[in-house]
Design a protein around this motif. Sequence first.
Motif, PDB file in Angstrom:
ATOM      1  N   PRO A  58       0.834  -1.204   0.000  1.00  0.00           N
ATOM      2  CA  PRO A  58       0.000   0.000   0.000  1.00  0.00           C
ATOM      3  C   PRO A  58       0.874   1.261   0.000  1.00  0.00           C
ATOM      4  CG  PRO A  58      -0.715  -1.539   1.702  1.00  0.00           C
ATOM      5  CD  PRO A  58       0.569  -2.077   1.136  1.00  0.00           C
ATOM      6  N   LEU A  59       0.370   2.310  -0.630  1.00  0.00           N
ATOM      7  CA  LEU A  59       1.130   3.560  -0.743  1.00  0.00           C
ATOM      8  C   LEU A  59       1.555   4.093   0.623  1.00  0.00           C
ATOM      9  CD1 LEU A  59       2.294   5.881  -2.436  1.00  0.00           C
ATOM     10  CD2 LEU A  59       0.043   6.964  -2.362  1.00  0.00           C
ATOM     11  N   GLN A  60       0.653   4.025   1.604  1.00  0.00           N
ATOM     12  CA  GLN A  60       0.980   4.544   2.937  1.00  0.00           C
ATOM     13  C   GLN A  60       2.188   3.819   3.524  1.00  0.00           C
ATOM     14  OE1 GLN A  60      -0.311   7.414   4.329  1.00  0.00           O
ATOM     15  NE2 GLN A  60       1.459   7.076   5.639  1.00  0.00           N
ATOM     16  N   GLU A  61       2.260   2.522   3.285  1.00  0.00           N
ATOM     17  CA  GLU A  61       3.379   1.728   3.803  1.00  0.00           C
ATOM     18  C   GLU A  61       4.695   2.131   3.126  1.00  0.00           C
ATOM     19  OE1 GLU A  61       4.199  -2.988   4.582  1.00  0.00           O
ATOM     20  OE2 GLU A  61       2.121  -2.327   4.293  1.00  0.00           O
ATOM     21  N   LYS A  63       5.288   5.045   1.808  1.00  0.00           N
ATOM     22  CA  LYS A  63       5.595   6.381   2.358  1.00  0.00           C
ATOM     23  C   LYS A  63       6.278   6.255   3.710  1.00  0.00           C
ATOM     24  CE  LYS A  63       1.728   9.232   0.678  1.00  0.00           C
ATOM     25  NZ  LYS A  63       0.497   9.844   1.201  1.00  0.00           N
ATOM     26  N   ASP A  64       5.734   5.407   4.587  1.00  0.00           N
ATOM     27  CA  ASP A  64       6.300   5.218   5.932  1.00  0.00           C
ATOM     28  C   ASP A  64       7.735   4.720   5.869  1.00  0.00           C
ATOM     29  OD1 ASP A  64       3.903   6.043   7.032  1.00  0.00           O
ATOM     30  OD2 ASP A  64       3.220   4.022   7.557  1.00  0.00           O
ATOM     31  N   ARG A 117       4.851   3.410  -9.745  1.00  0.00           N
ATOM     32  CA  ARG A 117       3.530   3.525  -9.134  1.00  0.00           C
ATOM     33  C   ARG A 117       2.670   4.609  -9.803  1.00  0.00           C
ATOM     34  NH1 ARG A 117       1.415   1.863  -3.925  1.00  0.00           N
ATOM     35  NH2 ARG A 117       3.276   0.628  -3.605  1.00  0.00           N
ATOM     36  N   TYR A 119       0.114   7.591  -9.307  1.00  0.00           N
ATOM     37  CA  TYR A 119      -0.247   8.518  -8.230  1.00  0.00           C
ATOM     38  C   TYR A 119      -1.456   9.349  -8.614  1.00  0.00           C
ATOM     39  CZ  TYR A 119       4.431   7.375  -6.593  1.00  0.00           C
ATOM     40  OH  TYR A 119       5.547   6.701  -6.176  1.00  0.00           O
ATOM     41  N   VAL A 124       2.827  13.786  -4.299  1.00  0.00           N
ATOM     42  CA  VAL A 124       3.203  12.619  -3.482  1.00  0.00           C
ATOM     43  C   VAL A 124       4.435  11.957  -4.107  1.00  0.00           C
ATOM     44  CG1 VAL A 124       2.490  10.355  -2.613  1.00  0.00           C
ATOM     45  CG2 VAL A 124       0.850  12.246  -2.650  1.00  0.00           C
TER      46      VAL A 124
END
Length: 157
Positions: A58-61, A63-64, A117, A119, A124
């Motif tokens: 997932p994108l959030q992961e 990013k983290d 990816r 976006y 982002v």
Amino acid sequence: GNIFTQQPSYFSDLDETLPTVLQVFNNILHKCGLQCEGASAEPQKLGEKVSVTPGNMPLQELKDIVLYLCDTCTTLWAFLDVFPLACQTFQKHEFCYRLASFYELAIPELESAIKKRHYEDNSVFADLWRRISHSRKKMIEVFHILINQVCLQPILE
């Protein structure tokens, strides 16, 4: 005066902390489904679900992970930049080798995942790319400081 010169016991504290620092790199590799050399690679069982990679997480992961890496590299660089004497302690833990292995495994994977990816919001992508580039730059600078202190300085002195 430097806090380490006033408190020589901090060197042993640093020595005890370094495995934790190295564990950060291992954690990132693990989260990316990458194995570091020498790590016990478990054979994959038939029918086992395909592991997460930077390309499919997932994108959030993603990013983290990039944020975590960027913070770690910047902090390491800042520390060694103001306190190059710590390099000897870093090298006792084969830090150059571990950093180079991590760089080789993780950076191309992460860069490729960021580039490929799709976006919704291009800012982002720009932010992730800026952070991964900064991380890469800081890793190289950390490596230079270590090589300079551990290998070149002793020859010059």
